[in-house]
Design a protein around this motif. Sequence first.
Motif, short mmCIF file in Angstrom:
data_model
loop_
_atom_site.label_atom_id
_atom_site.label_comp_id
_atom_site.label_asym_id
_atom_site.label_seq_id
_atom_site.Cartn_x
_atom_site.Cartn_y
_atom_site.Cartn_z
N ASP A 333 -23.48 0.24 83.18
CA ASP A 333 -22.44 -1.26 82.78
C ASP A 333 -22.41 -1.94 84.05
O ASP A 333 -23.11 -2.09 85.09
N ASN A 334 -22.31 -3.42 83.28
CA ASN A 334 -22.87 -4.61 84.75
C ASN A 334 -24.02 -4.59 85.53
O ASN A 334 -23.98 -4.31 86.63
N ALA A 335 -25.61 -4.12 84.87
CA ALA A 335 -26.60 -4.08 85.69
C ALA A 335 -27.84 -5.27 85.40
O ALA A 335 -27.47 -5.07 84.05
N VAL A 336 -27.87 -5.34 86.92
CA VAL A 336 -29.26 -6.07 86.50
C VAL A 336 -30.68 -5.37 86.85
O VAL A 336 -30.36 -4.77 88.00
N THR A 337 -31.50 -5.55 86.57
CA THR A 337 -33.49 -4.90 87.27
C THR A 337 -33.53 -5.96 87.84
O THR A 337 -33.94 -7.26 87.26
N ILE A 338 -33.94 -5.71 89.70
CA ILE A 338 -35.02 -7.02 89.80
C ILE A 338 -35.67 -6.41 90.97
O ILE A 338 -35.44 -5.38 91.26
N SER A 339 -36.49 -7.77 91.10
CA SER A 339 -36.94 -7.83 92.97
C SER A 339 -36.81 -7.95 93.81
O SER A 339 -36.91 -9.78 93.68
N ALA A 340 -35.68 -8.51 94.89
CA ALA A 340 -35.18 -8.56 95.91
C ALA A 340 -36.45 -9.42 96.28
O ALA A 340 -36.35 -10.78 96.60
N LYS A 341 -37.72 -8.59 96.77
CA LYS A 341 -38.36 -9.30 97.50
C LYS A 341 -39.87 -10.06 96.26
O LYS A 341 -40.13 -11.35 97.02
N GLU A 342 -39.56 -10.19 95.14
CA GLU A 342 -40.79 -10.79 94.50
C GLU A 342 -40.15 -11.64 93.81
O GLU A 342 -40.74 -12.46 93.14
N LYS A 343 -38.85 -11.77 93.93
CA LYS A 343 -37.91 -12.35 93.19
C LYS A 343 -38.05 -12.10 91.92
O LYS A 343 -37.76 -13.68 90.94
N THR A 344 -37.93 -12.04 91.21
CA THR A 344 -37.96 -11.22 89.92
C THR A 344 -36.91 -10.62 89.31
O THR A 344 -36.09 -10.34 89.86
N ASN A 345 -36.03 -11.25 88.23
CA ASN A 345 -34.91 -11.50 87.57
C ASN A 345 -33.83 -12.10 88.74
O ASN A 345 -32.72 -11.85 87.79
N ILE A 346 -33.81 -13.01 89.45
CA ILE A 346 -32.79 -13.17 90.26
C ILE A 346 -31.47 -14.43 89.50
O ILE A 346 -30.99 -14.19 89.49
N ASP A 347 -32.48 -15.29 88.82
CA ASP A 347 -31.49 -15.47 87.46
C ASP A 347 -30.53 -15.21 86.51
O ASP A 347 -29.55 -15.36 86.51
N GLN A 348 -31.50 -13.62 85.97
CA GLN A 348 -30.14 -12.59 85.18
C GLN A 348 -29.30 -12.26 86.41
O GLN A 348 -27.95 -12.35 86.38
N LEU A 349 -29.76 -12.02 87.49
CA LEU A 349 -28.88 -11.69 88.28
C LEU A 349 -27.80 -12.67 88.33
O LEU A 349 -26.61 -12.25 89.07
N LEU A 350 -27.70 -14.08 88.58
CA LEU A 350 -26.47 -15.02 88.82
C LEU A 350 -26.21 -14.91 88.12
O LEU A 350 -25.32 -15.65 87.84
#
Length: 414
Positions: A333-350
Amino acid sequence: MKEKVLVGVVDFKDHSAWPVDDVIYEMKELVTACGGEVVETLMCPAHPPSAATLINKGKVAEISERVKATGVKTVVLSAELKGHQQRELEEAFGVNTIDRTQLILDIFARRASSQEGKLQVELAQLQYRLPRLAGHYDELSRQGGGIGTMGPGETKLEVDRRRIAERIDRIRKELEDVTQARQTKRKKREDKHIPLISLVGYTNAGKSTLLNTLTDAGQVTKDGLFTTLDSLARQSVLPNKQRVVFSDTVGFMHDLPHNLIEAFKATLEEVQSADLLLHVVDVSNHNFRNLKESVDIVLNQLEALKKPTVLVLNKIDLLEDPTVLEVIRRGFDNAVTISAKEKTNIDQLLSLVEEALSKLAVTLQVKLPLDRMDLINLAHKAGEVISVDYGEKFITLVARLPHHVAGKFEQASS
Ligand SMILES: Nc1nc2c(ncn2[C@@H]2O[C@H](COP(=O)(O)OP(=O)(O)OP(=O)(O)O)[C@@H](O)[C@H]2O)c(=O)[nH]1
Ligand SMILES: [Mg+2]
């Protein structure tokens, strides 16, 4: 030169235990973090556990032989040893013998840099040592006492115990002052209704890297265990203009010594007082489900497991087969897949963060100028109005409002 270490993986035949390979991998990481190098790993059956040595006799003899053959200087066992077991094994092996807890405490001691961190580690070390002092001084060796050192008839052991207990008390008091200072800071932040978002997760999951991606914190990040020991908080503004504070803290681990959690109370209060948790998980580790579960266990101990949480599945850039990602994400539930290093999907996280925060509300009583009917309308729209009282000079409003609008009311309040 790195110190050569032999690791004994204690096997209790416990079916809920981690797969052996993962235990070995983690023990190696712990030894590396202490500046050592594992040159040999042996499985050590402990079913039933031996009262004297924990692991069975045959294994004690085998390890003694291997110690001689390999020239290792330290033996580390993957389970916690009682004081007398440690002494017995040390005698048999003829080299420094420690358990996993001591290894973790050693890493913490190496990493601690702030005054608070150092005190917390010392507290954990003393609490670990205190019950293990027994038997060190079998003969009742009375030593000549200076003033206030040893009372009549008191043994060296008793004096040591008393000294340690006194030091524990003193550290506790010093840490209380730190806690007070933190509480004052927190109160200030809460008065401004700036939500606190705490990054939690297994050590090495990428929490500090994510903090750096979200803010200009410049936290040290490193491949290895327990890089961060102190909490660090940074303000930031979400895309919807809401001000928030992100906070990074010490990483968790499975079977974290309870002394350590207890000693790090001041640091971990940051997690307990958070409005929202970002639970960072390294999905490139095939054992990530167990790691997540271990973090949940620590969160539960901190009574923070039920807090609103966004699950941040990190390091997706390392996944060889990206098609598994969607399957993994849908499992939570309430999960997002990102790469903190490559800055991928940070907008989805926010956006998940914004959504989670909008669900949080605070109760507020404010006195508003008579011409601020716009705010009364906003309160009706964005939150729940408990009472409105139109006085001669101002309007008194009591309402439950989401964090991100509460600030506006505070500012307009007289
Ligand atoms: N490839 C890749 N590496 C990452 C990612 N996020 C973090 N890392 C790496 O993982 C290692 C650990 O990152 P940190 O941010 O220090 O992890 P942490 O959770 O703060 O760890 P502790 O403070 O030790 O508990 C570093 O080498 C980072 O560069 C990511 O998204 N992709
Ligand atoms: Mg870190």
